[in-house]
Scaffold this motif. Structure first.
Motif, PDB file in Angstrom:
ATOM      1  N   GLY A 254       0.791  -1.219   0.000  1.00 62.93           N
ATOM      2  CA  GLY A 254       0.000   0.000   0.000  1.00 62.93           C
ATOM      3  C   GLY A 254       0.825   1.272   0.000  1.00 62.93           C
ATOM      4  O   GLY A 254       2.008   1.281  -0.340  1.00 62.93           O
ATOM      5  N   ALA A 255       0.195   2.377   0.425  1.00 58.66           N
ATOM      6  CA  ALA A 255       0.852   3.685   0.343  1.00 58.66           C
ATOM      7  C   ALA A 255       1.958   3.829   1.378  1.00 58.66           C
ATOM      8  O   ALA A 255       2.956   4.512   1.136  1.00 58.66           O
ATOM      9  N   LYS A 260       5.946  -0.213   6.453  1.00 57.73           N
ATOM     10  CA  LYS A 260       5.655  -1.643   6.485  1.00 57.73           C
ATOM     11  C   LYS A 260       6.910  -2.472   6.231  1.00 57.73           C
ATOM     12  O   LYS A 260       7.092  -3.530   6.830  1.00 57.73           O
ATOM     13  N   VAL A 261       7.788  -1.995   5.343  1.00 58.92           N
ATOM     14  CA  VAL A 261       9.060  -2.681   5.138  1.00 58.92           C
ATOM     15  C   VAL A 261       9.880  -2.644   6.419  1.00 58.92           C
ATOM     16  O   VAL A 261      10.526  -3.624   6.801  1.00 58.92           O
ATOM     17  N   LEU A 285      17.608   1.700   7.745  1.00 57.62           N
ATOM     18  CA  LEU A 285      16.998   1.486   6.430  1.00 57.62           C
ATOM     19  C   LEU A 285      16.963   2.801   5.674  1.00 57.62           C
ATOM     20  O   LEU A 285      16.415   3.794   6.154  1.00 57.62           O
ATOM     21  N   VAL A 286      17.541   2.819   4.465  1.00 55.65           N
ATOM     22  CA  VAL A 286      17.621   4.023   3.650  1.00 55.65           C
ATOM     23  C   VAL A 286      16.610   3.994   2.515  1.00 55.65           C
ATOM     24  O   VAL A 286      15.945   4.992   2.228  1.00 55.65           O
ATOM     25  N   ASP A 287      16.480   2.833   1.839  1.00 55.38           N
ATOM     26  CA  ASP A 287      15.588   2.754   0.686  1.00 55.38           C
ATOM     27  C   ASP A 287      15.225   1.303   0.427  1.00 55.38           C
ATOM     28  O   ASP A 287      15.916   0.372   0.872  1.00 55.38           O
ATOM     29  N   ASP A 364       2.113  -7.936   6.615  1.00 54.58           N
ATOM     30  CA  ASP A 364       0.810  -7.822   7.280  1.00 54.58           C
ATOM     31  C   ASP A 364      -0.291  -8.582   6.548  1.00 54.58           C
ATOM     32  O   ASP A 364      -1.301  -8.961   7.152  1.00 54.58           O
ATOM     33  N   ASP A 365      -0.114  -8.785   5.238  1.00 47.58           N
ATOM     34  CA  ASP A 365      -1.145  -9.488   4.475  1.00 47.58           C
ATOM     35  C   ASP A 365      -0.961 -11.003   4.493  1.00 47.58           C
ATOM     36  O   ASP A 365      -1.630 -11.721   3.751  1.00 47.58           O
TER      37      ASP A 365
END
Length: 465
Positions: A254-255, A260-261, A285-287, A364-365
């Motif tokens: 999602g957005a 979430k990552v 975490l950068v990207d 999450d899914d």
């Protein structure tokens, strides 16, 4: 260990006795699954993948019967389940074809040669791995234009190497076996063909250059003073890009994808050993970007994560979706509760040494994933670099050597497999006959697949990237 130990003799005799239910010559049988529908199987394996990446997956599979074989492990798994087996099951790779071996770095930064893909790892008969490797060798030989008799001889050499190495491993103590590795220098010393030696040296040099620091300028670019993974759609792209392959058809993450990552990363870190958790927590975490990988994995959800420490030094991790093994419908249900954990378990059990950062997570899914370093001193020869039948045969033997080691380590039953195989070449000849016959079947299956693409039933990208 003394080979006269009564337990060894008993295990060897047990394996030999299994020939009564499944003789070695029966291993030549090329059985096919009941109600076999190749196109239905192809379509079933696309379910749950990113829909807009299906044309790219089919394009990669369409290159040759060999690439089709690589992309459809499910078909051979179903066929193998319909045929005879020795009755000796253990943790196997599940997709032990020729291109799933290569060099990578041990935690001590030494190059080892081993299996490098465990997406399908699961308990199953040991010979399923050997047969998948053997068929891939025949298909590779055909794609290179080598003679049929050469391909047959290649498989005999592969089988003989597996048999002889299994005999050696069966006489090792469990600790000696656990610590055994097929190192680069060891492999090089056994290469009898000079061209093969040169190729090994070239691949090893390439592997040594695949460090995190050298990946940085290739994989990233600067944007407003910060590093960002470089887009190269449809192979690498950011999830929030309006024109990305996921934008119109898949709302995975999602957005709020970055958050979430980050949550998936936290769950992953919790699966690591304490010292490695401490190390990972020194990075930020950068990207993150979506990355299409391989042939069979195209369309599954895979990310590249860029992390940096306080000195802005990089660490690239790969997050890869783990679906149910293609072996599961024909063997037993996964017992790990997470398909990513299944992959990690099988990899740690079969490899001589595994990535420091190998772990698992979930989204999450409900999707399952495993994580590892990206391209950390990894290297393998490309199929087109094998200029002679001797080179390809030698490489097949190297793969058989490390497969025998992996089976001996994972199952603890090398003596039983050695007893089944025996000292003669009966299994070698049977495997060569099977590999030729099943390679013929793969080519027939490929023709059905190719016709389905040509008719429009299966969408296919115009170009392969």
């Amino acid at each position: 260990m003394s080979v006269s130990h009564p337990k060894y003799e008993q295990h060897y005799a047990d394996g030999k006795a299994r020939r009564q239910d499944c003789s070695r010559t029966r291993q030549a049988e090329c059985s096919l699954a009941k109600d076999r529908d190749v196109l239905a199987l192809v379509e079933s394996t696309s379910q749950g993948r990113v829909p807009t990446l299906a044309p790219l997956r089919y394009a990669r599979m369409r290159v040759s019967p060999f690439t089709f074989f690589r992309g459809m492990a499910m078909i051979q798994a179903a066929d193998l389940a319909a045929g005879p087996d020795s009755g000796i099951s253990l943790q196997i790779c599940g997709d032990a074809h020729l291109m799933n071996y290569g060099f990578f770095a041990s935690p001590e930064r030494h190059l080892v040669f081993d299996i490098n893909d465990f997406d399908e790892t699961h308990p199953g008969p040991w010979e399923w791995d050997v047969k998948r490797l053997a068929v891939s060798l025949v298909l590779a030989a055909r794609s290179r234009g080598f003679a049929a008799e050469d391909a047959h001889a290649m498989v005999q050499r592969l089988a003989s190497t597996y048999r002889r190495r299994t005999q050696v491993f069966s006489q090792m103590s469990q600790l000696e076996l656990w610590y055994n590795k097929v190192g680069f220098e060891q492999l090089l010393s056994h290469a009898t063909d000079e061209a093969m030696r040169q190729q090994l040296l070239k691949v090893a040099d390439k592997a040594r250059s695949q460090t995190q620091e050298r990946l940085l300028p290739k994989m990233t670019e600067s944007e407003d003073g910060a590093l960002r993974l470089r887009d190269n759609p449809p192979v690498i792209f950011h999830l929030d890009e309006p024109g990305s392959p996921l934008a119109a058809c898949d709302d995975w993450l999602g957005a709020d994808s970055v958050a979430k990552v980050g949550g998936m990363l936290e769950h992953y870190i919790a699966t690591l050993k304490e010292d490695r958790r401490e190390l990972l927590q020194r990075f930020r975490l950068v990207d993150a970007a979506f990355k299409v990988v391989g042939v069979g994995s195209v369309g599954t959800r895979c990310l590249v994560l860029l992390l940096q420490d306080d000195y802005d030094q990089p660490l690239f991790l790969q997050l890869k979706e783990a679906r149910a093994s293609v072996l599961e419908p024909f063997t037993q249900q996964c017992v790990h509760g997470n398909q990513g954990k299944r992959v990690v378990f099988g990899q740690r059990l079969m490899q001589a040494t595994s990535d420091l950062f190998l772990g698992w997570t979930r989204s999450d899914d409900g999707r399952h994933f495993y994580m590892r370093q990206l391209r950390d001193m990894k290297g393998a020869p490309a199929l087109e670099t094998f200029a002679s039948a001797e080179e390809l045969a030698s490489y097949g033997q190297a793969c058989a050597w490390t497969l025998a080691r992996a089976h001996a380590k994972s199952g603890g039953c090398a003596a039983e497999i050695a007893g089944y195989l025996g000292q003669s070449d009966k299994f070698d000849l049977a495997l060569a006959d099977y590999a030729q016959a099943y390679a013929d079947q793969v080519e027939r299956d490929y023709q059905l697949f190719d016709a389905a693409v040509a008719s429009g039933r299966l969408p296919c990208a115009a170009q392969v990237k």
